[in-house]
Design a protein around this motif. Structure first.
Motif, PDB file in Angstrom:
ATOM      1  N   SER A   1       5.519  -5.890 -10.951  1.00 40.05           N
ATOM      2  CA  SER A   1       4.914  -5.179 -10.026  1.00 40.05           C
ATOM      3  C   SER A   1       4.922  -5.648  -8.749  1.00 40.05           C
ATOM      4  O   SER A   1       4.948  -6.774  -8.700  1.00 40.05           O
ATOM      5  CB  SER A   1       3.598  -4.651 -10.609  1.00 40.05           C
ATOM      6  OG  SER A   1       2.859  -5.808 -10.197  1.00 40.05           O
ATOM      7  N   GLU A   2       4.969  -4.829  -7.810  1.00 40.58           N
ATOM      8  CA  GLU A   2       4.969  -5.222  -6.270  1.00 40.58           C
ATOM      9  C   GLU A   2       3.586  -5.993  -6.028  1.00 40.58           C
ATOM     10  O   GLU A   2       3.757  -7.147  -5.344  1.00 40.58           O
ATOM     11  CB  GLU A   2       5.074  -4.038  -5.554  1.00 40.58           C
ATOM     12  CG  GLU A   2       4.945  -4.521  -3.880  1.00 40.58           C
ATOM     13  CD  GLU A   2       5.137  -3.308  -3.128  1.00 40.58           C
ATOM     14  OE1 GLU A   2       5.115  -3.365  -1.738  1.00 40.58           O
ATOM     15  OE2 GLU A   2       5.771  -2.290  -3.474  1.00 40.58           O
ATOM     16  N   THR A   3       2.625  -5.822  -6.692  1.00 36.50           N
ATOM     17  CA  THR A   3       1.240  -6.648  -6.573  1.00 36.50           C
ATOM     18  C   THR A   3       1.580  -7.911  -7.050  1.00 36.50           C
ATOM     19  O   THR A   3       1.029  -8.872  -6.389  1.00 36.50           O
ATOM     20  CB  THR A   3       0.212  -5.843  -7.197  1.00 36.50           C
ATOM     21  OG1 THR A   3      -0.334  -4.602  -6.774  1.00 36.50           O
ATOM     22  CG2 THR A   3      -1.110  -6.666  -7.235  1.00 36.50           C
ATOM     23  N   ARG A   4       2.082  -8.248  -8.288  1.00 28.86           N
ATOM     24  CA  ARG A   4       2.317  -9.366  -8.726  1.00 28.86           C
ATOM     25  C   ARG A   4       3.229 -10.352  -7.878  1.00 28.86           C
ATOM     26  O   ARG A   4       2.977 -11.505  -7.538  1.00 28.86           O
ATOM     27  CB  ARG A   4       3.209  -9.300 -10.050  1.00 28.86           C
ATOM     28  CG  ARG A   4       2.152  -9.107 -11.142  1.00 28.86           C
ATOM     29  CD  ARG A   4       2.660  -9.000 -12.499  1.00 28.86           C
ATOM     30  NE  ARG A   4       3.218 -10.187 -13.080  1.00 28.86           N
ATOM     31  CZ  ARG A   4       3.982 -10.391 -14.335  1.00 28.86           C
ATOM     32  NH1 ARG A   4       4.140  -9.237 -14.865  1.00 28.86           N
ATOM     33  NH2 ARG A   4       4.080 -11.403 -14.880  1.00 28.86           N
ATOM     34  N   VAL A   5       4.283  -9.675  -7.418  1.00 34.76           N
ATOM     35  CA  VAL A   5       5.166 -10.409  -6.563  1.00 34.76           C
ATOM     36  C   VAL A   5       4.577 -10.924  -5.276  1.00 34.76           C
ATOM     37  O   VAL A   5       4.917 -12.011  -4.733  1.00 34.76           O
ATOM     38  CB  VAL A   5       6.376  -9.362  -6.401  1.00 34.76           C
ATOM     39  CG1 VAL A   5       7.293  -9.998  -5.361  1.00 34.76           C
ATOM     40  CG2 VAL A   5       7.310  -9.118  -7.530  1.00 34.76           C
ATOM     41  N   VAL A   6       3.861 -10.024  -4.347  1.00 36.11           N
ATOM     42  CA  VAL A   6       2.998 -10.298  -3.366  1.00 36.11           C
ATOM     43  C   VAL A   6       2.341 -11.443  -3.362  1.00 36.11           C
ATOM     44  O   VAL A   6       2.214 -12.594  -2.800  1.00 36.11           O
ATOM     45  CB  VAL A   6       2.237  -9.351  -3.018  1.00 36.11           C
ATOM     46  CG1 VAL A   6       1.558  -9.590  -1.741  1.00 36.11           C
ATOM     47  CG2 VAL A   6       3.311  -8.107  -2.170  1.00 36.11           C
TER      48      VAL A   6
ATOM     49  N   TRP B   1      20.244  -5.455  -2.686  1.00 38.28           N
ATOM     50  CA  TRP B   1      19.138  -5.533  -3.710  1.00 38.28           C
ATOM     51  C   TRP B   1      18.202  -4.337  -3.900  1.00 38.28           C
ATOM     52  O   TRP B   1      17.555  -3.945  -5.054  1.00 38.28           O
ATOM     53  CB  TRP B   1      18.242  -6.891  -3.508  1.00 38.28           C
ATOM     54  CG  TRP B   1      17.354  -6.739  -2.221  1.00 38.28           C
ATOM     55  CD1 TRP B   1      17.655  -6.989  -1.401  1.00 38.28           C
ATOM     56  CD2 TRP B   1      16.068  -6.269  -2.493  1.00 38.28           C
ATOM     57  NE1 TRP B   1      16.616  -6.927  -0.525  1.00 38.28           N
ATOM     58  CE2 TRP B   1      15.296  -6.465  -1.025  1.00 38.28           C
ATOM     59  CE3 TRP B   1      15.304  -5.809  -3.367  1.00 38.28           C
ATOM     60  CZ2 TRP B   1      14.104  -6.267  -0.775  1.00 38.28           C
ATOM     61  CZ3 TRP B   1      13.815  -5.519  -2.958  1.00 38.28           C
ATOM     62  CH2 TRP B   1      13.401  -5.614  -1.572  1.00 38.28           C
ATOM     63  N   ARG B   2      18.084  -3.612  -2.694  1.00 39.96           N
ATOM     64  CA  ARG B   2      17.192  -2.580  -2.724  1.00 39.96           C
ATOM     65  C   ARG B   2      17.298  -1.397  -3.970  1.00 39.96           C
ATOM     66  O   ARG B   2      16.344  -0.971  -4.335  1.00 39.96           O
ATOM     67  CB  ARG B   2      17.056  -1.829  -1.305  1.00 39.96           C
ATOM     68  CG  ARG B   2      16.787  -2.870  -0.342  1.00 39.96           C
ATOM     69  CD  ARG B   2      16.700  -2.007   1.023  1.00 39.96           C
ATOM     70  NE  ARG B   2      16.617  -2.772   2.427  1.00 39.96           N
ATOM     71  CZ  ARG B   2      16.522  -2.281   3.300  1.00 39.96           C
ATOM     72  NH1 ARG B   2      16.345  -1.014   3.707  1.00 39.96           N
ATOM     73  NH2 ARG B   2      16.386  -3.216   4.552  1.00 39.96           N
ATOM     74  N   HIS B   3      18.441  -0.948  -4.244  1.00 43.31           N
ATOM     75  CA  HIS B   3      18.605  -0.014  -5.105  1.00 43.31           C
ATOM     76  C   HIS B   3      18.191  -0.337  -6.447  1.00 43.31           C
ATOM     77  O   HIS B   3      18.126   0.302  -7.608  1.00 43.31           O
ATOM     78  CB  HIS B   3      20.169   0.533  -5.122  1.00 43.31           C
ATOM     79  CG  HIS B   3      21.169  -0.519  -5.461  1.00 43.31           C
ATOM     80  ND1 HIS B   3      21.776  -1.617  -4.798  1.00 43.31           N
ATOM     81  CD2 HIS B   3      21.744  -1.006  -6.893  1.00 43.31           C
ATOM     82  CE1 HIS B   3      22.305  -2.268  -5.225  1.00 43.31           C
ATOM     83  NE2 HIS B   3      22.618  -1.896  -6.609  1.00 43.31           N
ATOM     84  N   HIS B   4      18.071  -1.949  -6.823  1.00 46.71           N
ATOM     85  CA  HIS B   4      17.545  -2.241  -8.135  1.00 46.71           C
ATOM     86  C   HIS B   4      16.100  -2.303  -8.254  1.00 46.71           C
ATOM     87  O   HIS B   4      15.550  -2.439  -9.392  1.00 46.71           O
ATOM     88  CB  HIS B   4      18.039  -3.929  -8.410  1.00 46.71           C
ATOM     89  CG  HIS B   4      19.545  -3.989  -8.235  1.00 46.71           C
ATOM     90  ND1 HIS B   4      20.330  -3.444  -9.323  1.00 46.71           N
ATOM     91  CD2 HIS B   4      20.298  -4.492  -7.566  1.00 46.71           C
ATOM     92  CE1 HIS B   4      21.594  -3.538  -9.236  1.00 46.71           C
ATOM     93  NE2 HIS B   4      21.615  -4.353  -8.138  1.00 46.71           N
ATOM     94  N   ALA B   5      15.320  -2.192  -6.969  1.00 49.27           N
ATOM     95  CA  ALA B   5      13.754  -1.693  -6.981  1.00 49.27           C
ATOM     96  C   ALA B   5      13.604  -0.974  -6.244  1.00 49.27           C
ATOM     97  O   ALA B   5      12.861  -0.977  -5.002  1.00 49.27           O
ATOM     98  CB  ALA B   5      13.144  -3.239  -6.629  1.00 49.27           C
ATOM     99  N   PRO B   6      14.252   0.495  -6.388  1.00 50.40           N
ATOM    100  CA  PRO B   6      13.766   1.689  -5.592  1.00 50.40           C
ATOM    101  C   PRO B   6      12.429   1.892  -5.261  1.00 50.40           C
ATOM    102  O   PRO B   6      12.152   2.726  -4.155  1.00 50.40           O
ATOM    103  CB  PRO B   6      14.460   2.653  -6.067  1.00 50.40           C
ATOM    104  CG  PRO B   6      14.377   2.535  -7.604  1.00 50.40           C
ATOM    105  CD  PRO B   6      14.616   1.046  -7.798  1.00 50.40           C
ATOM    106  N   GLU B   7      11.421   1.571  -6.081  1.00 50.59           N
ATOM    107  CA  GLU B   7      10.025   1.684  -5.669  1.00 50.59           C
ATOM    108  C   GLU B   7       9.276   0.751  -4.930  1.00 50.59           C
ATOM    109  O   GLU B   7       8.221   1.105  -4.499  1.00 50.59           O
ATOM    110  CB  GLU B   7       9.335   1.845  -7.311  1.00 50.59           C
ATOM    111  CG  GLU B   7       9.995   2.736  -8.239  1.00 50.59           C
ATOM    112  CD  GLU B   7       9.823   4.299  -7.557  1.00 50.59           C
ATOM    113  OE1 GLU B   7       8.653   4.613  -6.994  1.00 50.59           O
ATOM    114  OE2 GLU B   7      10.661   4.815  -7.801  1.00 50.59           O
TER     115      GLU B   7
END
Length: 614
Positions: free
Chosen positions: A116-121, A239-245
């Protein structure tokens, strides 16, 4: 060969337990230190020299000593393995480092399983905080990747290992193990995490930023970096199309971190960290509901699982590594964010303790408190408990919960005092010292002194508490007592350049300028990257009327920290004494750009202008 090494004491004290790894330039062993009580374990890295002629050995020896000093300095950080010793034996070079028990991050960054984006941040922030320290010491790591990050068992913190500085010793002046060619400039790193300038053997601080950005992209996409294509026109990563959300704000930060041209990236880890910290609502409205969860043991040693996870791990391409510290993966510890969930009211089944980073940082709450808190607190509330205090959240969630409903902020009494009472001595001492540091930063010196004194009572050999006491006593204009406190800090931590520098501050406060100068010079030798000690040295040299030497010392301070108004002011004062009036004006103008209200710079600028007739 290993069998014979097991019978030999390396350096006369280290008994080999087993080999941990090997590479083109080194071998790594787990050893027991027979000279210390209970024979604690540490890691020995043997650095290979391919060509043992006299010239090559002499060069390797010089570089080895230099890099060992750098690693010793870096090991001051709690999330970097400490260098315990370095020695030469039979024309081989050895580094002894702290043994980190934990789980490598590549066991969590799995192929095909995006985070998830939160985990990554949260991951990126933790890595960049460590890397910011490394960059401040003028060191480029050069090999940031998941396998060089270990989630430490005892506290769930990330530890950064395997520094490129060590590899400089083994590769730059020596022969390439495969080709036999001499490598003067060598590309060191890992494919997929290494930018183009690093391939050319010219790494920069922003090369590390690139690697951290790639780590974030790998976690977001679930793809190994080597599987991400480049734009054929711009050479930027597509890379963006691999994580569109992914939010546009985080996408922009990551894009800047991994720009093809190093000049377009954040120049250091600190700038990248600030960009992440300034993201608009970086946790997507879940601040206070996204928290860190610590598991002491994961399923089958894999660490935590999340809703929808299965037990089969498919790792990405093999990442070779030459670890300076090594983590066993048998007992996995992880620290990751989860959504808080309402409990069904039942207290049956596993109830893992959920502890946020704020709590873990501020209170050093050990996971073993989970069962104790659960008994007392769950019996009171009967459902998943939330305690909120200045961003502090503690909660429980049932292990079989699949639907998550965020808790809202709740006003409840502070548990800080109770939690500190439950901590073991070494963790309570850390907690108290950090509280003292905050009070000292706020200028509450008497209160800070009380807290440091309490920390010393809890753990009599805790050097940081004595250093805090020393700095506070200096602020209270009690230099004789401050010197005694700094001496105590140095008695319990023989390598403590901050304490050496603070003792110099106390001597300077008493007017003992030569004694202070000697201490500042010692601090410079111990930690060349500490800008404050160079500033102290320059200031005392100027007080002694040795302006040319003062100017040289201040230039060293400014090279490490260009945003110190005091450093530019002392530079202006030294230049003025040497009758370099134009240089003095420039330095003082710079000081006032940094701090327009800095009185000493204002006074000196007026004096310089009078001398110039302006």
């Amino acid at each position: 060969m290993l069998g014979s090494m097991e019978q030999t004491l390396l350096g006369g004290r280290y008994q080999v337990v087993r080999r941990l790894g090997s590479g083109g330039f080194s071998r790594t062993f787990l050893v027991s230190d027979l000279h210390l009580p209970n024979h604690p374990r540490c890691v020995i890295k043997q650095l290979k020299v391919q060509d043992k002629d006299t010239g090559t050995l002499d060069m390797a020896r010089r570089l080895f000593d230099t890099e060992a000093r750098v690693l010793y300095q870096l090991g001051n950080h709690p999330q970097i393995p400490a260098l315990l010793a370095h020695f030469e034996e039979d024309q081989e070079f050895y580094l002894a480092q702290e043994y980190i028990e934990g789980s490598r991050l590549n066991r969590q960054v799995e192929e095909g399983k995006p985070w998830s984006e939160t985990r990554v941040v949260l991951l990126l922030q933790e890595v960049l905080e460590i890397l910011s320290f490394v960059h401040r010491q003028q060191v480029i790591h050069r090999d940031i990747k998941p396998s060089n990050l270990i989630r430490r068992h005892r506290d769930g913190k990330l530890v950064l290992i395997d520094f490129g500085a060590v590899k400089q010793v083994t590769s730059s002046p020596l022969l390439d193990a495969e080709t036999g060619a001499t490598n003067i400039t060598v590309a060191i790193g890992t494919h997929g995490y290494m930018p183009n300038e690093q391939y050319a053997g010219k790494p920069r601080f922003s090369s590390d930023v690139y690697a951290v950005g790639m780590l974030g992209i790998r976690a977001l996409t679930g793809l190994h970096p080597q599987k991400i294509d480049e734009d054929p026109v711009t050479s930027e990563l597509a890379w963006r199309h691999h994580a569109p959300e992914t939010s546009s704000a985080l996408t922009a930060v990551l894009d800047k971190m991994v720009r093809y041209d190093f000049r377009d990236r954040y120049p250091t880890a600190q700038e990248a960290l600030e960009a992440l910290q300034n993201l608009p609502n970086p946790l997507h409205g879940l601040v206070g509901t996204q928290i860190y969860q610590t598991w002491m043991r994961g399923s089958q040693g894999r660490g935590p699982t999340f809703p929808g996870d299965d037990y089969d791990s498919t790792l990405g391409p093999t990442e070779t590594s030459e670890p300076t510290a090594f983590a066993d993966d048998q007992d996995s510890t992880s620290l990751f964010p989860v959504d808080l969930a309402y409990s069904n009211g039942s207290t049956s089944g596993a109830l893992p303790l959920v502890v946020p980073d704020v709590l873990e940082e501020e209170f050093k709450l050990p996971v073993r408190l989970g069962s104790l808190l659960a008994v007392g607190l769950l019996s009171t509330f009967g459902f998943g408990l939330v305690i909120w205090r200045s961003g502090l959240t503690i909660a429980f969630e049932p292990s079989n919960q699949t639907v998550t409903i965020p808790f809202q902020r709740a006003g409840t009494p502070s548990l800080a005092t109770d939690l500190s009472m439950l901590l073991p001595p070494e963790e309570k001492a850390t907690y108290l010292s950090r509280q003292g540091d905050r009070l000292w930063d706020q200028g509450s010196y008497p209160d800070a002194l009380d807290i440091y004194n309490e920390a010393v009572e809890v753990q009599i050999d805790y050097a940081p508490a004595y250093l805090g006491r020393c700095k506070t006593l200096i602020s209270l204009k009690r230099p004789v007592e401050a010197i005694a406190a700094c001496d105590d800090a140095l008695a319990y931590s023989t390598y403590y350049p901050e304490a050496v520098r603070s003792k110099g501050n106390a001597e300077e406060q008493q007017g003992h300028l030569l004694a202070a100068l000697e201490l500042y010079e010692s601090a410079n030798r111990l930690m060349p990257a500490m800008a404050e000690a160079w500033l102290d040295r320059g200031r005392v040299l100027q007080k002694l009327g040795r302006s040319a030497e003062a100017l040289a010392a201040i230039d060293q301070a400014i090279a490490r920290d260009r945003e110190s108004a005091e450093a530019w002011t002392v530079r202006g004062e030294a230049a003025l004494a040497l009758k370099r009036y134009d240089h003095a004006i420039i330095a003082l103008e710079k000081a006032l750009q940094i701090d327009p209200d800095y009185g000493p710079a204002q006074d000196l600028r007026q004096r310089a202008r009078r001398l110039l007739g302006r």
